[in-house]
Scaffold this motif. Structure first.
Motif, PDB file in Angstrom:
ATOM      1  N   ILE A 151      -1.065   5.473  -7.538  1.00 43.43           N
ATOM      2  CA  ILE A 151       0.393   5.376  -7.372  1.00 43.43           C
ATOM      3  C   ILE A 151       0.862   3.947  -7.607  1.00 43.43           C
ATOM      4  N   ARG A 152       0.164   2.992  -7.005  1.00 43.50           N
ATOM      5  CA  ARG A 152       0.580   1.585  -7.109  1.00 43.50           C
ATOM      6  C   ARG A 152       0.623   1.115  -8.555  1.00 43.50           C
ATOM      7  N   LYS A 153      -0.239   1.706  -9.382  1.00 38.36           N
ATOM      8  CA  LYS A 153      -0.279   1.326 -10.788  1.00 38.36           C
ATOM      9  C   LYS A 153       0.935   1.857 -11.546  1.00 38.36           C
ATOM     10  N   LYS A 154       1.513   2.966 -11.053  1.00 39.13           N
ATOM     11  CA  LYS A 154       2.597   3.630 -11.776  1.00 39.13           C
ATOM     12  C   LYS A 154       3.997   3.228 -11.305  1.00 39.13           C
ATOM     13  N   VAL A 155       4.133   2.811 -10.043  1.00 42.24           N
ATOM     14  CA  VAL A 155       5.479   2.519  -9.533  1.00 42.24           C
ATOM     15  C   VAL A 155       6.039   1.262 -10.172  1.00 42.24           C
ATOM     16  N   LYS A 156       7.333   1.241 -10.309  1.00 40.49           N
ATOM     17  CA  LYS A 156       8.025   0.079 -10.850  1.00 40.49           C
ATOM     18  C   LYS A 156       9.187  -0.263  -9.943  1.00 40.49           C
ATOM     19  N   GLY A 157       9.494  -1.530  -9.888  1.00 42.13           N
ATOM     20  CA  GLY A 157      10.617  -1.967  -9.075  1.00 42.13           C
ATOM     21  C   GLY A 157      10.573  -3.455  -8.880  1.00 42.13           C
ATOM     22  N   VAL A 158      11.613  -3.987  -8.274  1.00 41.30           N
ATOM     23  CA  VAL A 158      11.682  -5.412  -7.948  1.00 41.30           C
ATOM     24  C   VAL A 158      11.795  -5.558  -6.434  1.00 41.30           C
ATOM     25  N   LYS A 159      12.913  -5.113  -5.872  1.00 44.82           N
ATOM     26  CA  LYS A 159      13.080  -5.150  -4.419  1.00 44.82           C
ATOM     27  C   LYS A 159      12.757  -3.802  -3.778  1.00 44.82           C
ATOM     28  N   VAL A 160      12.923  -2.731  -4.541  1.00 44.79           N
ATOM     29  CA  VAL A 160      12.634  -1.384  -4.039  1.00 44.79           C
ATOM     30  C   VAL A 160      11.751  -0.673  -5.049  1.00 44.79           C
ATOM     31  N   PHE A 161      10.703  -0.038  -4.566  1.00 40.16           N
ATOM     32  CA  PHE A 161       9.776   0.688  -5.417  1.00 40.16           C
ATOM     33  C   PHE A 161       9.937   2.182  -5.155  1.00 40.16           C
ATOM     34  N   SER A 162      10.229   2.936  -6.192  1.00 39.13           N
ATOM     35  CA  SER A 162      10.539   4.354  -6.047  1.00 39.13           C
ATOM     36  C   SER A 162       9.319   5.226  -6.319  1.00 39.13           C
ATOM     37  N   ILE A 163       9.158   6.270  -5.490  1.00 39.22           N
ATOM     38  CA  ILE A 163       8.101   7.262  -5.673  1.00 39.22           C
ATOM     39  C   ILE A 163       8.779   8.555  -6.120  1.00 39.22           C
ATOM     40  N   THR A 164       8.474   9.006  -7.301  1.00 42.25           N
ATOM     41  CA  THR A 164       9.112  10.212  -7.837  1.00 42.25           C
ATOM     42  C   THR A 164       8.107  11.353  -7.925  1.00 42.25           C
ATOM     43  N   GLN A 165       8.639  12.570  -8.101  1.00 45.99           N
ATOM     44  CA  GLN A 165       7.772  13.724  -8.317  1.00 45.99           C
ATOM     45  C   GLN A 165       6.908  13.511  -9.549  1.00 45.99           C
ATOM     46  N   THR A 166       7.477  12.911 -10.589  1.00 45.04           N
ATOM     47  CA  THR A 166       6.743  12.664 -11.838  1.00 45.04           C
ATOM     48  C   THR A 166       5.518  11.795 -11.590  1.00 45.04           C
ATOM     49  N   ILE A 167       5.685  10.743 -10.791  1.00 43.46           N
ATOM     50  CA  ILE A 167       4.563   9.857 -10.477  1.00 43.46           C
ATOM     51  C   ILE A 167       3.479  10.617  -9.720  1.00 43.46           C
ATOM     52  N   LEU A 168       3.889  11.399  -8.714  1.00 43.48           N
ATOM     53  CA  LEU A 168       2.922  12.160  -7.926  1.00 43.48           C
ATOM     54  C   LEU A 168       2.195  13.193  -8.784  1.00 43.48           C
ATOM     55  N   LYS A 169       2.946  13.895  -9.617  1.00 39.98           N
ATOM     56  CA  LYS A 169       2.351  14.947 -10.455  1.00 39.98           C
ATOM     57  C   LYS A 169       1.265  14.405 -11.375  1.00 39.98           C
ATOM     58  N   ASP A 170       1.404  13.149 -11.753  1.00 36.07           N
ATOM     59  CA  ASP A 170       0.499  12.567 -12.739  1.00 36.07           C
ATOM     60  C   ASP A 170      -0.752  11.947 -12.107  1.00 36.07           C
ATOM     61  N   THR A 171      -0.903  12.097 -10.779  1.00 36.26           N
ATOM     62  CA  THR A 171      -2.097  11.562 -10.119  1.00 36.26           C
ATOM     63  C   THR A 171      -3.181  12.635 -10.029  1.00 36.26           C
ATOM     64  N   ASN A 172      -4.386  12.191  -9.690  1.00 34.07           N
ATOM     65  CA  ASN A 172      -5.532  13.098  -9.565  1.00 34.07           C
ATOM     66  C   ASN A 172      -6.029  13.178  -8.131  1.00 34.07           C
ATOM     67  N   LEU A 173      -6.461  14.360  -7.738  1.00 35.45           N
ATOM     68  CA  LEU A 173      -7.085  14.591  -6.440  1.00 35.45           C
ATOM     69  C   LEU A 173      -8.489  15.130  -6.673  1.00 35.45           C
ATOM     70  N   TRP A 174      -9.317  15.096  -5.643  1.00 35.03           N
ATOM     71  CA  TRP A 174     -10.698  15.538  -5.801  1.00 35.03           C
ATOM     72  C   TRP A 174     -11.142  16.285  -4.541  1.00 35.03           C
ATOM     73  N   PHE A 175     -12.066  17.224  -4.744  1.00 33.70           N
ATOM     74  CA  PHE A 175     -12.436  18.115  -3.641  1.00 33.70           C
ATOM     75  C   PHE A 175     -13.922  18.451  -3.669  1.00 33.70           C
ATOM     76  N   PRO A 176     -14.603  18.286  -2.524  1.00 37.93           N
ATOM     77  CA  PRO A 176     -15.936  18.857  -2.377  1.00 37.93           C
ATOM     78  C   PRO A 176     -15.797  20.330  -1.966  1.00 37.93           C
ATOM     79  N   LEU A 177     -16.903  20.968  -1.601  1.00 38.43           N
ATOM     80  CA  LEU A 177     -16.837  22.336  -1.097  1.00 38.43           C
ATOM     81  C   LEU A 177     -16.071  22.359   0.225  1.00 38.43           C
TER      82      LEU A 177
END
Length: 446
Positions: free
Chosen positions: A156-182
């Motif tokens: 997330i930190r790599k994707k967010v942009k801003g100067v005084k405020v950094f916005s988290i959007t659905q687009t940013i979240l959707k483009d991240t990866n998660l991982w799962f064991p059994l």
């Protein structure tokens, strides 16, 4: 603390294909955030819509400062919204296991701050939030640890942009990866981290309490020195003022009008450096603490301050916002400040600065202050000058200040050590979580 380098590892690893993640155990799966969650938005409300009763509501402020990671209205007091929202805004009502992200942050480190609802009670997602609801049954506790891990947050930190405020959007979240064991491993890892992080949090709490006790003891020693002197066996006398109580027999009690003069010298050019109050650093040169100085268009007629002057913020004196100037050149403060110089009895104005931090004097500031200006009460000079202070002979004042410096240094060193240890515990907690949820260590089911 367990040595992570000696903990068991998995037999085989593979490249995850995710830069922030690196290698993961061979049998673990990678999936896109957008494939795991569907999205929603919090209520379109403001602080004015919040009330004490109704349906609990978690807003971005609580996510950042109070109830990050998990929220449970049975344990965490939340502001509420009217029950009418149950009819007209059902899409913002959370279900057990839903994740709620703060959609803005003031810094990159806070980007991706979240909480998940660990309760089956009705709770709304409030303003400035993004709802992420799992599409299928999933272990929310394990997933919370994943989303809290450095490996995930760095995406997330790599994707967010801003100067005084950094916005988290659905687009940013959707483009991240998660991982799962059994599934069984997810449960084992989550239980392991629950136990270990609770132990670490308890250790941090103990150290925070130790810091408070050290600060308390430092304050008591300082206050005793300026109100009763350094010799516990010295003869005492009644000061004649109830709230002052007894003072050393050889000390004098004087009203401040005989001790201080108000300095009303004004700048003719406005060219002197502008000073400001810092609760951490005291009176400082403003430009040293602001990259782009936010100053008035003209500083002409601002009050002049010299070294050893005592400067009060008249609106916040009762909050302890007053400092002696240790700056060795003259500068300016705004008209909202009162500036005092020694008139008699006092050589070093820090003696009075220390005395005024005693709760008895703060109480007098509150009692004598009048009016409400922008939410603050104002302490006028006439009211300040009516307060009585116990004064030691000048040589004894010097000894008292030396003693306070010496004792304060000891306490400050002890406090610094506790702060450093808390920092190491927090760092270890972060590393432990990341190591466990990325498979860098293998957690056994005991």
């Amino acid at each position: 603390m367990d040595n992570l380098s000696t903990m068991p590892k998995y037999e085989a690893y593979k490249n995850s294909g995710v830069e922030a993640l690196g290698n993961i155990p061979t049998h673990w799966k990678i999936n896109r955030f957008k494939n795991i969650f569907k999205f929603g938005k919090g209520l379109t409300i403001t602080k004015e819509n919040l009330q004490d009763e109704g349906v609990p509501c978690v807003n971005y402020g609580e996510i950042h400062s109070k109830y990050g990671f998990e929220v449970d209205p049975a344990k965490h007091p939340l502001k509420c919204v009217h029950t009418d929202y149950l009819k007209r805004s059902k899409s913002s009502l959370l279900k057990h296991g839903d994740f709620v992200f703060a959609d803005t942050s003031e810094d990159v480190e806070g980007s991706g701050n979240f909480t998940y609802l660990n309760s089956s009670k009705d709770v709304f997602a409030g303003y400035h939030t993004v709802i992420a609801r799992p599409k299928s049954r999933i272990n929310p506790r394990f997933l919370a640890y994943v989303i809290d891990s450095t490996s995930y947050r760095n995406q997330i930190r790599k994707k967010v942009k801003g100067v005084k405020v950094f916005s988290i959007t659905q687009t940013i979240l959707k483009d991240t990866n998660l991982w799962f064991p059994l599934e069984a491993e997810q449960t084992t890892i989550a239980k392991f981290l629950d136990t270990k992080t609770a132990q670490i949090d308890e250790a941090i709490t103990i150290k925070e309490k130790q810091i408070e006790l050290l600060k308390e003891r430092k304050q008591i020693i300082t206050q005793q020195a300026v109100t009763r002197g350094l010799n516990p066996n010295i003869p005492m006398k009644d000061s004649g003022v109830d709230w002052v109580g007894e003072i050393p027999k050889h000390w004098v009690l004087k009203r401040l009008k005989y001790v201080l003069d108000e300095r009303n010298e004004r700048s003719k050019t406005g060219e002197e450096p502008l000073f400001m109050m810092s609760q951490i650093h005291g009176l400082v040169v403003r430009s040293d603490y602001h990259v782009k100085e936010e100053v008035a268009a003209s500083n002409i007629d601002n009050k002049i301050v010299y070294e050893n002057d005592l400067v009060f913020n008249k609106l916040k004196a009762h909050l302890g916002v007053f400092f002696k100037s240790n700056i060795d050149f003259k500068g300016l403060v705004s008209p909202d400040y009162a500036v005092y110089k020694p008139k008699a009895y006092i050589h070093d104005m820090r003696y009075l600065e220390v005395l005024f931090r005693h709760p008895k004097y703060i109480e007098q500031f509150i009692i004598r202050a009048t009016g409400i200006v922008q939410g603050f009460i104002r302490l006028y000079t006439d009211d300040l000058f009516d307060i009585s202070v116990p004064i030691a002979p000048e040589e004894e004042q010097i000894e008292i200040l030396k003693y306070i410096d010496s004792e304060s240094e000891k306490f400050d060193i002890a406090i610094k050590l506790q702060v450093q240890q808390i920092g190491k515990l927090k760092e270890y907690k972060t590393t432990l979580i990341n190591s466990a949820v990325t498979g860098k260590i293998k957690v056994n089911n005991h």
